[in-house]
Design an enzyme around this catalytic site. Sequence first.
Site, PDB file in Angstrom:
ATOM      1  N   GLU A 252     -66.739 -12.401 -46.848  1.00  0.00           N
ATOM      2  CA  GLU A 252     -65.828 -11.487 -46.163  1.00  0.00           C
ATOM      3  C   GLU A 252     -66.691 -10.692 -45.198  1.00  0.00           C
ATOM      4  OE1 GLU A 252     -63.881  -9.051 -44.492  1.00  0.00           O
ATOM      5  OE2 GLU A 252     -64.437  -7.743 -46.129  1.00  0.00           O
ATOM      6  N   CYS A 286     -64.202  -2.779 -42.261  1.00  0.00           N
ATOM      7  CA  CYS A 286     -64.140  -4.072 -41.576  1.00  0.00           C
ATOM      8  C   CYS A 286     -62.806  -4.277 -40.864  1.00  0.00           C
ATOM      9  CB  CYS A 286     -64.404  -5.212 -42.549  1.00  0.00           C
ATOM     10  SG  CYS A 286     -63.262  -5.266 -43.959  1.00  0.00           S
TER      11      CYS A 286
END
Length: 486
Positions: A252, A286
């Site tokens: 990720e 993110c």
Amino acid sequence: MLLDENTWTGNVLIDGNWVSGSAGVFDVIEPATGATLGRVGRADAADVTRAAGAAVFAQRSWAALPHTERAGVMRRAGDLWSKFSDEISWWNIREVGAVAGMAGFAVHVAEQECYEAAALPGRAYGELIPSEQPRLSMARRVPAGVVGVISPFNVPIILGIRSVAPALALGNAVILKPDPRTAVTGGVVLARIFEEAGLPPGVLQMLPGTADVGEALVEHPAVRVISFTGSTAAGRRVGELAGRHLKRAHLELGGNSAMIVLDDADVDAAVNLAAWGSFFHQGQICMTTGRHLVHDRIYEDFVERLSAKALSLPVGDPAGGQVALGPLIDAGQRDKVHQLVRSSIETGAVLSAGGEYENLFYRATVLSDVAFDAPAFTEEIFGPVAPVTRFSDLDDAVRLATSSEYGLSLGIITRDPLKGLALADRIPTGIVHINDQTVNDEANSPFGGVGSSGTGSRFGGSAANVEAFTETQWVTLRSTPPSYPF
């Protein structure tokens, strides 16, 4: 008290014992003040070898327990996040620089991750398969074995627990390597929660360290799955090394998420969403809204109102009062953010608000007239910066949105949700939010990106977690052995 400093100061956790790290210690630095909050142990590759050996042994016994016992540990862990929420939030504010709302949100998500994980041990874990032979044929999911979890500094609780909890629940042992800048919040807290919840020794071990520890985790043959959250550049190296050693790596990675504001949007509502998407947690998420794509018709109004909102947001030490933005994690991150802002201005972007800092406190910043090739448009900023670019029609919006290598999250603001969904169908991304900004997270929902944002949804939701942390095994059973022709 959960975090008795006499337990963890200067230590790592190996095989149920808090012991000195082989590489010394890390100072725990408060970014808002520069003060030293404590010291954690510093691990090295030799510690990984010790932990992996203990994990192999502990995992077999853990996986063999009745599913109800594993589920019970997860439920107790969930309860403990709530019980110690004030203490954990205090560390989150001081060590990470999170504002109070972010600190509380992280604890809430961690609690829910454990409750969601508690449902995994008791779910059906296979299927019967028709066979042309006189036998019972089935496929079943079995634990992968030992899972290495490498978590980052920015949201250390959530980005650690979302791998640790389901991996443990499904019968694996876990070796956790938190970022050394936030090793208490991202490492010690998780280790202590599961200790208190009754997890057997050696099933979860905690090794703060630098890249050498992460590399040793990926290379060790006993570690069969790597769950990595971090930058795209680091993720590429992890993925390459994992491939060389023939093991799965769930990655990720970074993001540069777009929020598209169509011409029928309510401007005030869109500005409220934009400010949250870009400035929450100082933009160190993110999923942060990294590009605001706004229709020509409302562009000037949007920039003016977002700039006013940015200028009104208080910045300061989150431990000292109610502020909207706390500090960036360190000077290196601050300088990277400021360089991206200045270089984008040099290429023609207009500084509409912010662009200033004091120590590690960077003011909420709005850049308007940002070209599609400006650094603030093409790169992940990871700071409180809102680049705004105009578009003329839907095709133009799609062109701009898809020009990025990243594909993590997408927000679309419109009075016509079906029109927004049709637009989203044209833009590759792992997450879509119609009439919301890009920063959202729930424990029961799949999470992950495409392109340079990672290897897809490998976190959240029962299906994704089972896929991530188990192996599929074919099993057949016969009443009597067959007779072969030779």
